[in-house]
Design a protein around this motif. Structure first.
Motif, short mmCIF file in Angstrom:
data_model
loop_
_atom_site.label_atom_id
_atom_site.label_comp_id
_atom_site.label_asym_id
_atom_site.label_seq_id
_atom_site.Cartn_x
_atom_site.Cartn_y
_atom_site.Cartn_z
N THR A 9 5.29 21.23 -6.19
CA THR A 9 6.48 20.73 -6.88
C THR A 9 6.78 19.33 -6.36
OG1 THR A 9 8.02 21.58 -5.23
CG2 THR A 9 7.45 23.05 -7.05
N ALA A 10 7.65 18.62 -7.09
CA ALA A 10 8.02 17.27 -6.66
C ALA A 10 8.64 17.32 -5.26
CB ALA A 10 9.00 16.66 -7.66
N GLU A 11 9.42 18.36 -4.99
CA GLU A 11 10.11 18.45 -3.71
C GLU A 11 9.17 18.90 -2.60
OE1 GLU A 11 11.22 19.82 -6.60
OE2 GLU A 11 12.57 18.13 -6.96
N ASP A 12 8.22 19.79 -2.95
CA ASP A 12 7.33 20.38 -1.94
C ASP A 12 5.92 20.47 -2.51
OD1 ASP A 12 5.94 21.78 -0.06
OD2 ASP A 12 7.15 23.61 -0.19
N PRO A 13 5.07 19.46 -2.20
CA PRO A 13 3.71 19.44 -2.76
C PRO A 13 2.88 20.67 -2.38
CG PRO A 13 4.26 17.33 -1.74
CD PRO A 13 5.35 18.29 -1.36
N GLY A 14 3.27 21.39 -1.36
CA GLY A 14 2.50 22.57 -0.96
C GLY A 14 3.04 23.87 -1.54
N ALA A 15 4.14 23.80 -2.32
CA ALA A 15 4.75 25.02 -2.85
C ALA A 15 3.85 25.69 -3.87
CB ALA A 15 6.10 24.68 -3.49
N ARG A 16 3.93 27.03 -3.96
CA ARG A 16 3.22 27.76 -5.01
C ARG A 16 4.01 27.64 -6.30
NH1 ARG A 16 -0.09 33.20 -3.44
NH2 ARG A 16 -1.84 32.04 -2.55
N SER A 17 3.37 27.10 -7.32
CA SER A 17 4.10 26.80 -8.54
C SER A 17 3.14 26.67 -9.70
CB SER A 17 4.86 25.46 -8.35
OG SER A 17 5.43 25.05 -9.58
N GLY A 18 3.59 27.04 -10.90
CA GLY A 18 2.88 26.69 -12.11
C GLY A 18 3.09 25.21 -12.39
N TRP A 19 2.49 24.68 -13.46
CA TRP A 19 2.57 23.23 -13.67
C TRP A 19 3.97 22.79 -14.04
CZ3 TRP A 19 2.50 20.20 -18.49
CH2 TRP A 19 2.74 20.97 -19.62
N ARG A 20 4.79 23.70 -14.59
CA ARG A 20 6.17 23.35 -14.91
C ARG A 20 7.16 24.07 -14.00
NH1 ARG A 20 6.64 18.87 -17.89
NH2 ARG A 20 8.82 19.47 -18.06
N GLY A 21 6.69 24.73 -12.96
CA GLY A 21 7.59 25.45 -12.05
C GLY A 21 7.23 26.93 -12.01
N ASP A 22 8.25 27.80 -12.00
CA ASP A 22 8.01 29.24 -11.89
C ASP A 22 7.25 29.78 -13.10
OD1 ASP A 22 9.29 29.30 -9.48
OD2 ASP A 22 11.23 29.90 -10.32
N THR A 50 0.85 -1.18 0.00
CA THR A 50 0.00 0.00 0.00
C THR A 50 0.89 1.24 0.00
OG1 THR A 50 -1.78 -1.16 1.13
CG2 THR A 50 -1.83 1.23 1.22
N VAL A 51 0.76 2.04 -1.06
CA VAL A 51 1.60 3.21 -1.21
C VAL A 51 0.71 4.44 -1.37
CG1 VAL A 51 3.46 1.90 -2.25
CG2 VAL A 51 1.78 3.02 -3.72
N SER A 52 1.27 5.57 -0.98
CA SER A 52 0.59 6.84 -1.17
C SER A 52 1.20 7.50 -2.41
CB SER A 52 0.79 7.71 0.06
OG SER A 52 0.30 9.00 -0.19
N LEU A 53 0.36 7.95 -3.30
CA LEU A 53 0.82 8.43 -4.60
C LEU A 53 0.26 9.83 -4.84
CD1 LEU A 53 2.49 6.77 -6.64
CD2 LEU A 53 0.37 6.28 -7.83
N ASP A 54 1.11 10.77 -5.25
CA ASP A 54 0.64 12.09 -5.66
C ASP A 54 0.35 12.02 -7.16
OD1 ASP A 54 0.19 14.70 -6.41
OD2 ASP A 54 1.82 15.52 -5.19
N LEU A 55 -0.94 11.96 -7.50
CA LEU A 55 -1.33 11.78 -8.91
C LEU A 55 -0.80 12.89 -9.81
CD1 LEU A 55 -5.03 10.65 -8.32
CD2 LEU A 55 -3.12 9.21 -9.04
N ARG A 56 -0.54 14.08 -9.24
CA ARG A 56 -0.01 15.18 -10.06
C ARG A 56 1.33 14.83 -10.67
NH1 ARG A 56 -0.43 19.89 -5.64
NH2 ARG A 56 0.75 18.28 -4.56
N ARG A 57 2.15 14.09 -9.92
CA ARG A 57 3.47 13.70 -10.43
C ARG A 57 3.33 12.77 -11.64
NH1 ARG A 57 4.31 17.28 -7.67
NH2 ARG A 57 4.69 18.13 -9.71
N LEU A 58 2.21 12.03 -11.70
CA LEU A 58 1.97 11.16 -12.86
C LEU A 58 1.48 11.97 -14.05
CD1 LEU A 58 0.14 8.04 -11.33
CD2 LEU A 58 2.60 8.45 -11.57
N TYR A 59 0.41 12.74 -13.83
CA TYR A 59 -0.25 13.32 -15.01
C TYR A 59 0.45 14.56 -15.52
CZ TYR A 59 -3.07 16.59 -12.10
OH TYR A 59 -3.50 17.56 -11.22
N LEU A 60 1.26 15.22 -14.70
CA LEU A 60 1.99 16.37 -15.24
C LEU A 60 3.18 15.95 -16.09
CD1 LEU A 60 1.92 18.79 -12.17
CD2 LEU A 60 0.56 18.90 -14.26
#
Lengths: 344, 344
Positions: free
Chosen positions: B53-66, A269-279
């Motif tokens: 972002t991949a490093e910080d899911p709560g960061a303010r970011s566009g879909w590709r970064g800044d 059982t893993v936790s997955l951030d779907l954004r990392r997949l679809y982006l």
């Protein structure tokens, strides 16, 4: 004949070596005298009923549901065709064969396995469909080496094909010292991919010997090491471990990367951030064994003998409990092989 | 010219309608006079910096970064080519064009978007690469209907292609009343798939009108309804919602099924039992927009006008805040379109 029989779900004590009736080939089937049969994770998981079900992840279940006990286990079978049903070509008798242990649905998806949904190879003889035996009489590999192939290398071939792994791609193999892990290293290397292998410090040299360009100690954080060894990102992760390493490794996949998963010994059982997949057009590709086409590719490799599967240890059928203890201890690299025809 | 300019990450107040310099076409580029530009989720998410972002899911970011502020948003652009750079074929001038808003890497993966990594279509004019404009002069669709297509139908086409959806397959579309949802229903239907649509009670009839064979109320548990309406299992789930419905829907996929995910408005962090993937050859396929090939397929559909994208509402550029409020309110079915050239 003598066979190792699973009597119910449970610990090692539910696996009994005893006399059972010889198999009789049904229409379209042949009987193979087993010369070598390797041990796999699925033997242990099936004995424990550790697969769970969709409705109840904690339920005791085989991989496809209930098991019809008593059951002879063993999905890796090499041997000689001893007899055939009346409707089967008699010229098969006497051939050395590699057995495809899968039962397929109409789309080529495996829906059963010798040793789970039907009796398998931890026995002196086994009945299998004639369509599932592949003639390897001319292979330079030994029976014990060939017995390493069906489940582990079949699973690895399925992963490589479903993940579309091609020459020149950089792939990470997790659990690289296990049966499927070593298979992935050897088969990925054989198709020209560059392999980064995650393993333990003690096994690094043996994994490198199998063909890994880079070996990393899995108890260290791997993010920084992957950024250094695969600066352009990974094309794929070939994973039989799953578990807590996923969030650290996933960001190292390049756009269009594939996470191919065929097991989860490290945690299912893993936790997955779907954004990392679809982006990033990343796919998590579940891979169950192989298709008939994948097994054809594997049988071709077996005939060519382009690499030698490492055999870690050999046991007589009477010593199957000891073989499984060594398997579960995980100090070996390569496959542990049972020889049902010897040591009587 | 007048444009809606994003000044920083934040609430509606950071989006300002004001005068900005006209765009000048760089080498290989053309300037399009925008006649229609539709509103998308990505406009809202980019304004809020909600991608993490991949490093910080709560960061303010566009879909590709800044994001390079100030930035004109708007990825859905239809208009007329007004001028071209010296190195571009002058015969493009005067053509009605559908603009592919994506920037691609060498493998055809989108790595940027008009309105995010470069100025977009919420303006009287926009500069775009000549290679990204598709002549739709002869289409029977209106400019406003065409403006519905690039982001939503491009994303839907990418999902259908990456998921390998074919004629006769039964697919579930989640969030079926949204922009991508309606696009999935129409495009899946156009290729002969049978669509089961998840939506709200209030929108079921409009989703059925778009081509769904079955509509289900998403606030009800769907497991039993799916078992009844797709007894052979789903070939695919086409999902822009993600979130808590996943564990209930995943077991309804047949072996070899595909969960194609292109958004996660219902929640982006999910818990997944990897066994359900690898025991059944199920793939979770992240899908980011479209490839150049996918957009070619879409432009062909636009020229053929085999279906009409529903336009839910029309707004002048000066009323973009009101348009975004209606969009976020989610009481509409279909797309909300901005007309930058009118209402001055």
């Amino acid at each position: 004949m003598r066979a190792a029989v699973l009597t119910r779900f449970g610990g090692p004590e539910v696996l009994e070596v005893r006399e059972v009736p010889d198999p009789v080939p049904a229409d379209g089937h042949v009987v193979v005298r087993v010369t070598a049969a390797a041990v796999n994770n699925t033997d242990i998981w099936t004995r424990e009923g550790a697969y769970g079900t969709a409705e109840d992840p904690g339920a005791r279940s085989g991989w496809r549901g209930d098991i019809d006990f008593p059951r002879v286990q063993g999905g890796d079978i090499v041997g000689v065709v001893e007899s055939v049903a009346d409707d089967v070509d008699r010229s098969l008798v006497g051939r050395r064969v590699l057995v495809d242990p899968a039962f397929y649905d109409d789309h080529g998806h495996p829906v059963g396995l010798l040793g789970s949904e039907a009796d398998g190879g931890f026995a002196e003889r086994v009945a299998v469909a004639a369509a599932r035996v592949h003639d390897v009489s001319g292979s330079a590999l030994s029976d014990e080496e060939l017995a390493c192939l069906p489940v582990a290398y079949g699973t690895a071939m399925g992963m490589l094909e479903r993940g579309g792994i091609g020459a020149g791609e950089t792939v990470l193999v997790t659990g690289a010292s296990g049966g499927v892990g070593v298979a992935l290293v050897q088969l990925a290397r054989a198709r020209g991919a560059q392999v980064i292998a995650l393993t333990t410090e003690a096994k690094r040299s043996r994994v490198a010997q199998a063909g890994a360009a880079v070996t990393l100690d899995r108890i260290q954080p791997v993010g920084a090491a992957l950024a250094r060894t695969a600066p352009g990102g990974l094309a794929a992760v070939l994973d039989v471990v799953g578990g807590p390493a996923l969030p650290e490794i996933l960001p190292r996949l390049r756009d269009g990367g594939r996470w191919v998963i065929a097991g989860a010994v490290g945690g299912h059982t893993v936790s997955l951030d779907l954004r990392r997949l679809y982006l990033h057009n990343i796919a998590v590709i579940g891979s169950s064994m192989h298709s008939p086409h994948h097994f054809d590719l594997l049988a071709t490799e077996a005939r060519r003998a382009t690499f030698r599967p490492p055999v870690a240890a050999r046991y007589d059928l009477a010593d199957i409990h000891q073989a499984q203890r060594e398997f579960v201890g995980r100090n070996h690299v390569g496959k542990i092989v049972i020889r049902p025809g010897t040591g009587r």
